[in-house]
Design a protein around this motif. Structure first.
Motif, PDB file in Angstrom:
ATOM      1  N   ASN A 244      -7.588  -3.926   4.766  1.00 35.74           N
ATOM      2  CA  ASN A 244      -8.170  -2.593   4.627  1.00 35.74           C
ATOM      3  C   ASN A 244      -8.900  -2.179   5.897  1.00 35.74           C
ATOM      4  O   ASN A 244      -8.911  -1.015   6.269  1.00 35.74           O
ATOM      5  CB  ASN A 244      -9.090  -2.555   3.408  1.00 35.74           C
ATOM      6  N   ASP A 245      -9.519  -3.130   6.587  1.00 31.81           N
ATOM      7  CA  ASP A 245     -10.129  -2.817   7.872  1.00 31.81           C
ATOM      8  C   ASP A 245      -9.058  -2.385   8.865  1.00 31.81           C
ATOM      9  O   ASP A 245      -9.271  -1.472   9.666  1.00 31.81           O
ATOM     10  CB  ASP A 245     -10.890  -4.030   8.423  1.00 31.81           C
ATOM     11  N   ALA A 246      -7.906  -3.041   8.817  1.00 31.37           N
ATOM     12  CA  ALA A 246      -6.809  -2.665   9.709  1.00 31.37           C
ATOM     13  C   ALA A 246      -6.329  -1.249   9.386  1.00 31.37           C
ATOM     14  O   ALA A 246      -6.078  -0.442  10.283  1.00 31.37           O
ATOM     15  CB  ALA A 246      -5.654  -3.653   9.571  1.00 31.37           C
ATOM     16  N   LEU A 247      -6.226  -0.946   8.096  1.00 34.28           N
ATOM     17  CA  LEU A 247      -5.762   0.374   7.686  1.00 34.28           C
ATOM     18  C   LEU A 247      -6.726   1.463   8.124  1.00 34.28           C
ATOM     19  O   LEU A 247      -6.321   2.564   8.509  1.00 34.28           O
ATOM     20  CB  LEU A 247      -5.598   0.403   6.164  1.00 34.28           C
ATOM     21  N   LEU A 248      -8.016   1.180   8.088  1.00 34.25           N
ATOM     22  CA  LEU A 248      -9.031   2.165   8.430  1.00 34.25           C
ATOM     23  C   LEU A 248      -9.373   2.173   9.913  1.00 34.25           C
ATOM     24  O   LEU A 248     -10.106   3.048  10.378  1.00 34.25           O
ATOM     25  CB  LEU A 248     -10.322   1.896   7.633  1.00 34.25           C
ATOM     26  N   SER A 249      -8.856   1.211  10.661  1.00 31.19           N
ATOM     27  CA  SER A 249      -9.236   1.077  12.066  1.00 31.19           C
ATOM     28  C   SER A 249      -8.561   2.134  12.920  1.00 31.19           C
ATOM     29  O   SER A 249      -7.645   2.832  12.493  1.00 31.19           O
ATOM     30  CB  SER A 249      -8.874  -0.313  12.590  1.00 31.19           C
TER      31      SER A 249
ATOM     32  N   CYS B 276       0.841  -1.206   0.000  1.00 30.80           N
ATOM     33  CA  CYS B 276       0.000   0.000   0.000  1.00 30.80           C
ATOM     34  C   CYS B 276       0.872   1.251   0.000  1.00 30.80           C
ATOM     35  O   CYS B 276       0.588   2.219  -0.709  1.00 30.80           O
ATOM     36  CB  CYS B 276      -0.932  -0.020   1.213  1.00 30.80           C
ATOM     37  N   ALA B 277       1.943   1.221   0.786  1.00 29.16           N
ATOM     38  CA  ALA B 277       2.866   2.359   0.800  1.00 29.16           C
ATOM     39  C   ALA B 277       3.503   2.546  -0.565  1.00 29.16           C
ATOM     40  O   ALA B 277       3.716   3.682  -1.022  1.00 29.16           O
ATOM     41  CB  ALA B 277       3.933   2.152   1.867  1.00 29.16           C
TER      42      ALA B 277
ATOM     43  N   ARG C  93       3.412   4.069  12.553  1.00 25.28           N
ATOM     44  CA  ARG C  93       4.370   4.642  11.601  1.00 25.28           C
ATOM     45  C   ARG C  93       3.987   4.294  10.170  1.00 25.28           C
ATOM     46  O   ARG C  93       3.988   5.157   9.287  1.00 25.28           O
ATOM     47  CB  ARG C  93       5.773   4.137  11.917  1.00 25.28           C
ATOM     48  N   GLU C  94       3.645   3.017   9.945  1.00 21.92           N
ATOM     49  CA  GLU C  94       3.253   2.604   8.605  1.00 21.92           C
ATOM     50  C   GLU C  94       1.983   3.320   8.158  1.00 21.92           C
ATOM     51  O   GLU C  94       1.884   3.796   7.027  1.00 21.92           O
ATOM     52  CB  GLU C  94       3.051   1.085   8.562  1.00 21.92           C
ATOM     53  N   ARG C  95       1.000   3.366   9.052  1.00 25.51           N
ATOM     54  CA  ARG C  95      -0.269   3.986   8.660  1.00 25.51           C
ATOM     55  C   ARG C  95      -0.102   5.484   8.447  1.00 25.51           C
ATOM     56  O   ARG C  95      -0.687   6.059   7.514  1.00 25.51           O
ATOM     57  CB  ARG C  95      -1.346   3.715   9.725  1.00 25.51           C
TER      58      ARG C  95
ATOM     59  N   PRO D  17      -5.188   1.637  18.758  1.00 27.54           N
ATOM     60  CA  PRO D  17      -4.210   2.527  19.394  1.00 27.54           C
ATOM     61  C   PRO D  17      -2.832   1.915  19.294  1.00 27.54           C
ATOM     62  O   PRO D  17      -2.440   1.074  20.072  1.00 27.54           O
ATOM     63  CB  PRO D  17      -4.695   2.590  20.843  1.00 27.54           C
ATOM     64  N   GLY D  18      -2.058   2.327  18.294  1.00 24.32           N
ATOM     65  CA  GLY D  18      -0.989   1.482  17.815  1.00 24.32           C
ATOM     66  C   GLY D  18       0.308   1.421  18.559  1.00 24.32           C
ATOM     67  O   GLY D  18       0.644   2.235  19.386  1.00 24.32           O
TER      68      GLY D  18
END
Length: 227
Positions: A121-126, A86-87, A136-138, A129-130
């Motif tokens: 994609n759910d992880a990306l949009l979630s 995605c990056a 960093r990735e998101r 609290p990382g």
């Protein structure tokens, strides 16, 4: 955007980035945890209990937490290839000298990926609290999306009232039309084409034809006189 990044990495595997010095039994446990986590994330969602993942992997909960101290660390590792892909999609969009094409292809590519790997994609949009890695990735991806939007506006091709947060709406809307595996790709393509038409400003050429409609239930309704 080059063809090699035309889709998010396959959802059928993961990249094992474990430390080279792990003992063979520790490496095997780690691999089983990642396989079990991916299977359960796909079938039950990202909030599946960690104890359930450990049980599926055949390891103790303490073993799981020793390798992955938080859920976010586990999610990041399970989807490491997808985050990287995605990056790369965003990086390639930023390297494209046609700002509107970069914006359009970014949305088309990410939405197409949702039809293949919904849990990533759910992880990306979630709003998990990382851990540092997850956030960093998101953050890198989000900042890239924002720059793609800014450039498309500066080129006069994207509506000025489009906000970068609207990208989340696009992806959430797309997520809503891909429940049926058989119709998901066609439904996604048509939805995205409609949305892009509404976002475009200063069109210098005729609109591209819409993709064929997906065979959804509403498709059986009588057409309107203008259809």
């Amino acid at each position: 955007m080059p063809a090699h990044v035309s889709q998010i990495a396959s959802a059928t595997g993961f990249r094992d980035t474990g430390s080279p010095g792990l003992r063979s039994d520790a490496a095997s446990n780690r691999r089983r945890v990642l396989e079990a986590a991916r299977t359960l994330f796909v079938s039950r969602g990202l909030d599946v209990p960690m104890a359930t993942i450990a049980r599926r992997a055949g390891v103790g909960v303490a073993t799981l937490y020793r390798r992955f101290p938080t859920r976010e660390a586990l999610v990041t590792e399970v989807f490491s290839d997808e985050f990287a892909a995605c990056a790369t999609i965003v990086d390639d969009a930023l390297a494209d000298d046609d700002a509107w094409r970069a914006f359009r292809r970014t949305i088309e590519t990410v939405c197409a990926s949702q039809t293949r790997d919904r849990e990533f994609n759910d992880a990306l949009l979630s709003s998990l609290p990382g851990t540092v890695g997850f956030e960093r990735e998101r953050l890198r991806i989000e900042e890239g999306f924002a720059e793609v939007v800014r450039r498309a506006k500066a080129a006069g091709r994207l509506r000025e009232d489009f906000d970068v947060s609207d990208l989340s709406l696009v992806f959430l809307a797309n997520r809503g039309v891909i429940g049926d595996v058989a119709t998901a790709p066609a439904a996604s393509r048509r939805l995205v084409a409609h949305l892009l038409r509404s976002f475009e400003a200063g069109r210098a050429e005729p609109a591209r034809p819409l993709p064929p409609p997906a065979p959804l239930g509403l498709g059986r309704l009588p057409r309107t006189s203008g259809g």
